[in-house]
Design an enzyme around this catalytic site. Sequence first.
Site, PDB file in Angstrom:
ATOM      1  N   LYS A  16       4.576   0.592 -17.008  1.00 14.41           N
ATOM      2  CA  LYS A  16       6.005   0.275 -17.024  1.00 14.41           C
ATOM      3  C   LYS A  16       6.822   1.564 -17.127  1.00 14.41           C
ATOM      4  O   LYS A  16       7.827   1.729 -16.426  1.00 14.41           O
ATOM      5  CB  LYS A  16       6.364  -0.615 -18.225  1.00 14.41           C
ATOM      6  CG  LYS A  16       5.896  -2.052 -18.151  1.00 14.41           C
ATOM      7  CD  LYS A  16       6.452  -2.811 -19.362  1.00 14.41           C
ATOM      8  CE  LYS A  16       5.896  -4.206 -19.506  1.00 14.41           C
ATOM      9  NZ  LYS A  16       6.399  -4.877 -20.712  1.00 14.41           N
ATOM     10  N   ASP A  73       9.940  -7.719 -20.923  1.00 18.82           N
ATOM     11  CA  ASP A  73       8.784  -8.592 -21.105  1.00 18.82           C
ATOM     12  C   ASP A  73       8.521  -9.252 -19.765  1.00 18.82           C
ATOM     13  O   ASP A  73       9.419  -9.840 -19.165  1.00 18.82           O
ATOM     14  CB  ASP A  73       9.005  -9.640 -22.200  1.00 18.82           C
ATOM     15  CG  ASP A  73       7.654 -10.134 -22.710  1.00 18.82           C
ATOM     16  OD1 ASP A  73       6.961  -9.356 -23.396  1.00 18.82           O
ATOM     17  OD2 ASP A  73       7.259 -11.271 -22.380  1.00 18.82           O
ATOM     18  N   SER A  74       7.299  -9.103 -19.309  1.00 22.20           N
ATOM     19  CA  SER A  74       7.013  -9.500 -17.942  1.00 22.20           C
ATOM     20  C   SER A  74       5.622 -10.087 -17.833  1.00 22.20           C
ATOM     21  O   SER A  74       4.829 -10.017 -18.769  1.00 22.20           O
ATOM     22  CB  SER A  74       7.156  -8.279 -17.023  1.00 22.20           C
ATOM     23  OG  SER A  74       6.504  -7.163 -17.578  1.00 22.20           O
ATOM     24  N   PHE A 156      -0.311  -0.859 -11.874  1.00 21.63           N
ATOM     25  CA  PHE A 156      -1.016  -1.213 -13.108  1.00 21.63           C
ATOM     26  C   PHE A 156      -1.168  -2.742 -13.141  1.00 21.63           C
ATOM     27  O   PHE A 156      -0.698  -3.460 -12.245  1.00 21.63           O
ATOM     28  CB  PHE A 156      -0.238  -0.709 -14.332  1.00 21.63           C
ATOM     29  CG  PHE A 156       1.075  -1.414 -14.575  1.00 21.63           C
ATOM     30  CD1 PHE A 156       2.201  -1.081 -13.825  1.00 21.63           C
ATOM     31  CD2 PHE A 156       1.199  -2.424 -15.536  1.00 21.63           C
ATOM     32  CE1 PHE A 156       3.411  -1.732 -14.038  1.00 21.63           C
ATOM     33  CE2 PHE A 156       2.405  -3.075 -15.760  1.00 21.63           C
ATOM     34  CZ  PHE A 156       3.520  -2.739 -15.000  1.00 21.63           C
ATOM     35  N   TYR A 158      -1.746  -6.455 -12.817  1.00 24.31           N
ATOM     36  CA  TYR A 158      -2.227  -7.325 -11.738  1.00 24.31           C
ATOM     37  C   TYR A 158      -1.825  -6.837 -10.344  1.00 24.31           C
ATOM     38  O   TYR A 158      -1.980  -7.583  -9.376  1.00 24.31           O
ATOM     39  CB  TYR A 158      -1.674  -8.746 -11.960  1.00 24.31           C
ATOM     40  CG  TYR A 158      -2.107  -9.382 -13.263  1.00 24.31           C
ATOM     41  CD1 TYR A 158      -3.306 -10.092 -13.357  1.00 24.31           C
ATOM     42  CD2 TYR A 158      -1.324  -9.272 -14.410  1.00 24.31           C
ATOM     43  CE1 TYR A 158      -3.701 -10.680 -14.552  1.00 24.31           C
ATOM     44  CE2 TYR A 158      -1.714  -9.843 -15.613  1.00 24.31           C
ATOM     45  CZ  TYR A 158      -2.895 -10.547 -15.681  1.00 24.31           C
ATOM     46  OH  TYR A 158      -3.288 -11.113 -16.865  1.00 24.31           O
ATOM     47  N   LYS A 179       7.041  -0.545  -3.995  1.00 18.48           N
ATOM     48  CA  LYS A 179       7.005  -1.591  -5.035  1.00 18.48           C
ATOM     49  C   LYS A 179       8.335  -1.594  -5.777  1.00 18.48           C
ATOM     50  O   LYS A 179       8.897  -2.660  -6.051  1.00 18.48           O
ATOM     51  CB  LYS A 179       5.849  -1.345  -6.020  1.00 18.48           C
ATOM     52  CG  LYS A 179       5.854  -2.370  -7.143  1.00 18.48           C
ATOM     53  CD  LYS A 179       4.811  -2.159  -8.223  1.00 18.48           C
ATOM     54  CE  LYS A 179       5.038  -3.162  -9.354  1.00 18.48           C
ATOM     55  NZ  LYS A 179       4.243  -2.911 -10.552  1.00 18.48           N
ATOM     56  N   ARG A 185      10.749  -6.065 -11.768  1.00 20.28           N
ATOM     57  CA  ARG A 185      11.345  -5.090 -12.707  1.00 20.28           C
ATOM     58  C   ARG A 185      12.565  -4.429 -12.065  1.00 20.28           C
ATOM     59  O   ARG A 185      13.602  -4.250 -12.715  1.00 20.28           O
ATOM     60  CB  ARG A 185      10.256  -4.058 -13.057  1.00 20.28           C
ATOM     61  CG  ARG A 185      10.642  -3.004 -14.063  1.00 20.28           C
ATOM     62  CD  ARG A 185       9.407  -2.374 -14.715  1.00 20.28           C
ATOM     63  NE  ARG A 185       8.630  -3.372 -15.428  1.00 20.28           N
ATOM     64  CZ  ARG A 185       7.466  -3.870 -14.985  1.00 20.28           C
ATOM     65  NH1 ARG A 185       6.924  -3.448 -13.866  1.00 20.28           N
ATOM     66  NH2 ARG A 185       6.847  -4.803 -15.682  1.00 20.28           N
TER      67      ARG A 185
END
Length: 205
Positions: A16, A73-74, A156, A158, A179, A185
């Site tokens: 993250k 939070d993800s 990172f 999944y 990405k 995010r």
Amino acid sequence: MSEEKVILIATHNKGKVAEFEQLFKGFGYRVESLIDYPDLPDVIENGSTFEENARLKAEEIAKLTKRLVISDDSGLCVDSLAGQPGVLSARYAGEHGNDALNNAKLLAELGDIPNLSRRAHFHCSMVAAREGYESLATQGQVFGQIASCPRGEAGFGYDVLFIPDGYDITFAEMPAEDKNALSHRAKAIMSLMEKLPTWEGFLGE
Ligand code: ITT
């Protein structure tokens, strides 16, 4: 000379942090995380939703540091698994943050379910908190499907299993910038940065 703008992210997750660094650079901010402040405690994430957990992290660290704090939070929600791993994404296979075990468990749970039934989305709830102010919450999602085996080296979690709609490669097979142009995010940050300038907790920063 103008003062450097720094933003504190309430996360220990290096994946993250790398994404936050790239995404916030575009807004002229340098990112700090809890990795830079080892004396700050681990916040217990016992909420039942992404947003509850994001609030717990941002508000606790904002209280302790007296700073403006952002949290994320993800997780990954898979349709045919009734939304699992969901809020348990980081510890799906039992050990917090063990990406290889989490991915292996996900593939095992999906078994030989065919591609069209491997629909999933990443969700990100983001919260900005400052002691004494109502927190600001945003969210972002990206939809796609789960690959039949891990592919790629980047990212990172999944990422090695997630193929976003419109692509035939996983997040882990894309350059980080790609990405970061379409992720859950990135969308949550865009929304947060739109709302931040008029949020009371930000005025006076
Ligand atoms: P912090 O609480 O310290 O931020 P964490 O890893 O525990 O770190 P979460 O509780 O939000 O964070 O869990 C997020 C998990 O969801 C993460 O460990 C990954 O397994 C997964 N995840 C979230 N965003 C992801 C992304 O962009 N790519 C791949 N996996 C992701």
